[in-house]
Scaffold this active site. Structure first.
Site, PDB file in Angstrom:
ATOM      1  N   GLU A 314       0.904  60.886   3.187  1.00 34.40           N
ATOM      2  CA  GLU A 314       2.070  60.085   2.783  1.00 34.40           C
ATOM      3  C   GLU A 314       2.880  60.868   1.744  1.00 34.40           C
ATOM      4  OE1 GLU A 314       0.239  56.490   1.373  1.00 34.40           O
ATOM      5  OE2 GLU A 314      -0.901  56.217   3.213  1.00 34.40           O
ATOM      6  N   CYS A 410       0.782  47.101  -0.621  1.00 36.05           N
ATOM      7  CA  CYS A 410       1.567  47.485  -1.802  1.00 36.05           C
ATOM      8  C   CYS A 410       3.049  47.156  -1.635  1.00 36.05           C
ATOM      9  CB  CYS A 410       1.390  48.971  -2.090  1.00 36.05           C
ATOM     10  SG  CYS A 410       1.626  50.028  -0.655  1.00 36.05           S
TER      11      CYS A 410
HETATM   12 ZN    ZN Z   1       3.839  50.569  -0.411  1.00 35.59          ZN
END
Ligand code: ZN
Length: 645
Positions: A314, A410
């Site tokens: 990521e 998140c």
């Molecule tokens: Zn996130």
């Protein structure tokens, strides 16, 4: 270093805006939806376990820890979102729910102040043994942000006291003194939070700890290499991906000169670095922030204001590596980038930072949430082909429809706290200046120095080009109104009470210093043409392609308007780009249409051929990227082929 500009208090800003209110109006229902998610009451959605974990830690419920080790941070971000919402809205029922959640969190706190349910419930002997992977400091950071926001909003200090006890334990456990752990977080976030806590409490030890984390990061020997607790399953990760650059520990912060590693961690880290630079007056840290920011904005950011082009990790990969289909582009990363840009704007007073902040907010952050406010994207690529994304496992991070919730959730609470606090991005001010950074219709009461000032902004920006700013004050003490000239817009005319304004353009802001006593109307007419944007030819993915923008808004093609095989369209360089406001689409939006061409199925089934495909004229209809996938599953494309004649 110049004194930083500051946001205006949210409670004095009332937003009623054509572009934003459709999203901001979903916040109360969205907070209720997310509370259900945190309590595992959403049918057919991934479980959160978040409140379950707190209840078990508090002795209120039997059971085991559920979910990921950083699950606690979801309720922290939710509470922060509630705090911002309550700052501008009365909602006793929601406040009661939040107060009760805070009581449960307080009951979960251990006698010594410790507060992380993963370690309280699942691994009580392993506190602080794996700062790299186990997110204790990350979760603490989000709780600090929640506590500060809740205190500022409601005046209630219960959560703030709970969290200060926890942070005091952290201060006594980690730091440069002998006997303490000489470490720092694997997932930065607490740095920026500690500066917020310092600003609200005045306790210098919180700022000192933030500075320690930043000074220590990347020093030799690297702390993470010395941590002994690596026998856990989460540590069995690919060392090629999860290397020193992933964690931004490849060099001391002041020697880092490119944006590396996990994009969310990077942008949270540098937001905190900018905060510490600002509070301590450390020019070397500020210089590093400028270098990292420029590397992102000029070489590593998508046109949609997203970052993190590599799904593995990521993370950032290298300059100009911006693949459209396989991009990670996490919603949280764009939120973190907007935060970093906001800090830099407040320190440097330069519109180039606001350009990036606006880009991230108007495109990727909004793409992360549905128009109803209850479905979410984690990953935000610039090209989607559902059949391919669902069958090619290299693209399995790409979801072809927004999700109800995530096991690692998140993004949803991060987006809602951002929507609930949009006001903090609109203005920045000091005793002599009021900067208008975003053209969002609103009414605001503020203090500029000792002057009481009311500002009212009316605009259809970014779809309409007129902006009216009414300034009211009883004070005859002059101050400066600094109005941003956004990227991709051009000043057509600016007047003050109908007469030509004598503005000065400085770092992208149109500045008017005058005695504002009484009521003054500043009118700006911007030209906001639809522009063709071409990428630097070093961006291989965009060679031979073009994207359309109108001001900050990036456009895309969707299958719902254009049929399948969006890759088969070509846009001629000389095609007229027609704007049309459609009241019925997405609650009202500007669309763009153009005469293009599209390859046609000529019946030739061979995979490779010696003759080029046939094309025919076809209308191309573009809609804002942020609204994509609000009409069901289908293809989407931002960078379209140019017609090669
Ligand atoms: Zn996130």
């Amino acid at each position: 270093m110049q004194k930083r500009l500051q946001s205006l208090p949210l409670k004095n800003i009332a937003i009623h805006d054509n572009y934003w209110s459709r999203y901001i109006n979903t916040v109360p229902a969205g907070l209720s939806y997310q509370w259900d998610a945190l309590n595992d009451r959403l049918p057919d959605a991934e479980k959160s376990y978040c409140m379950h974990n707190f209840k078990v830690a508090a002795g209120l419920e039997e059971g085991e820890f559920g979910g990921r080790c950083f699950q606690d941070s979801d309720v922290a971000k939710w509470l922060e979102g509630v705090a911002y919402y309550l700052e501008t809205n009365r909602d006793p029922e929601l406040e009661k729910i939040a107060d009760e959640a805070i009581e449960i969190i307080g009951k979960a706190q251990q006698d010594d102040g410790y507060l992380d349910t993963y370690f309280i419930v699942a691994e009580p002997d392993k506190r602080w043994t794996n700062l790299r992977d186990w997110h204790e400091l990350y979760c603490a950071g989000h709780f600090i942000e929640a506590a500060v926001a809740y205190y500022n909003s409601t005046g209630k200090d219960r959560l703030l006291k709970i969290i200060c006890r926890y942070v005091d334990l952290i201060c006594n456990t980690i730091g440069k003194e002998e006997g303490k752990i000489h470490g720092y977080p694997g997932h930065p976030e607490i740095e920026l939070a500690l500066v917020k806590l310092y600003r609200v409490t005045g306790e210098k030890r919180y700022l000192d700890l933030a500075k320690y984390f930043i000074d220590e990061r990347g020093q030799q020997p690297v702390y993470f290499d010395m941590e002994k607790s690596r026998s856990d399953p989460q540590a069995a990760v690919d060392p090629q991906i999860f290397n020193h650059t992933y964690y931004q520990v490849h060099a001391p912060i002041r020697e880092q000169d490119t944006a590396e590693g996990h994009a969310v961690r990077n942008a949270y880290l540098y937001t905190g670095v900018a905060d510490v630079a600002c509070e301590t007056g450390d020019e070397t840290l500020l210089k590093t922030c400028e270098t990292i920011f420029d590397n992102i904005a000029e070489k590593r950011m998508y046109i949609t204001g997203s970052i993190g082009s590599a799904a593995n990790g990521e993370r950032f990969s290298t300059d100009y590596d911006l693949p459209n289909h396989s991009s990670y582009s996490e919603s949280c990363a764009s939120i973190a980038l907007a935060m970093f840009a906001k800090r830099m704007l407040e320190i440097k007073r330069d519109s180039k930072y606001a350009d990036v902040m606006e880009n991230a907010l108007y495109n990727t952050v909004l793409a992360g949430i549905s128009l109803e406010g209850n479905r979410f994207f984690y990953v935000n690529p610039l090209e989607v082909v559902p059949d391919v994304d669902e069958k090619n496992l290299d693209l399995r991070h790409v979801k072809t429809e927004r999700q109800k919730w995530f096991g690692c959730a998140c993004c949803p609470p991060n987006i809602i706290r951002t929507l609930a606090s949009l006001g903090q991005y609109i203005y920045s001010a000091d005793d002599e200046n009021l900067f208008v950074n975003l053209y969002v219709s609103n009414e605001t009461h503020c203090k500029i120095g000792g002057r009481d000032v009311t500002v009212s902004v009316r605009t259809q920006y970014p779809y309409g080009s007129g902006i009216e700013i009414k300034v009211k004050t009883d004070s005859d003490d002059p101050f400066t109104l600094a109005l941003r000239l956004p990227k991709h817009t051009f000043l057509n005319r600016m007047t003050v009470d109908g007469a030509p304004a004598h503005e000065v353009l400085e770092k992208g802001y149109l500045k008017l210093k005058r005695n504002w006593k009484g009521e003054t109307v500043v009118s700006i007419l911007l030209d906001i043409p639809v522009l063709r944007i071409y990428a630097n030819p070093k961006v291989r993915a965009d060679i031979g392609r073009v994207a359309l923008v109108k001001g900050p808004v990036v456009y895309c093609l969707e299958e719902a308007d254009n049929g399948a095989n969006l890759g088969g369209f070509e846009l001629p360089d000389d095609a007229a780009l027609r704007e049309e406001y459609d009241n019925t689409l997405f609650g009202g939006t500007m669309t763009i249409t153009a005469e293009g061409v599209k390859v046609v199925d000529d019946g030739n089934a061979s995979l490779y051929r010696t003759t080029p495909p046939k094309k025919e004229k076809a209308v191309m209809k573009f809609v804002p990227y942020c609204y994509w996938n609000n009409r069901g599953k289908g293809e989407m494309l931002v960078w379209v082929c140019r017609e090669i004649k």
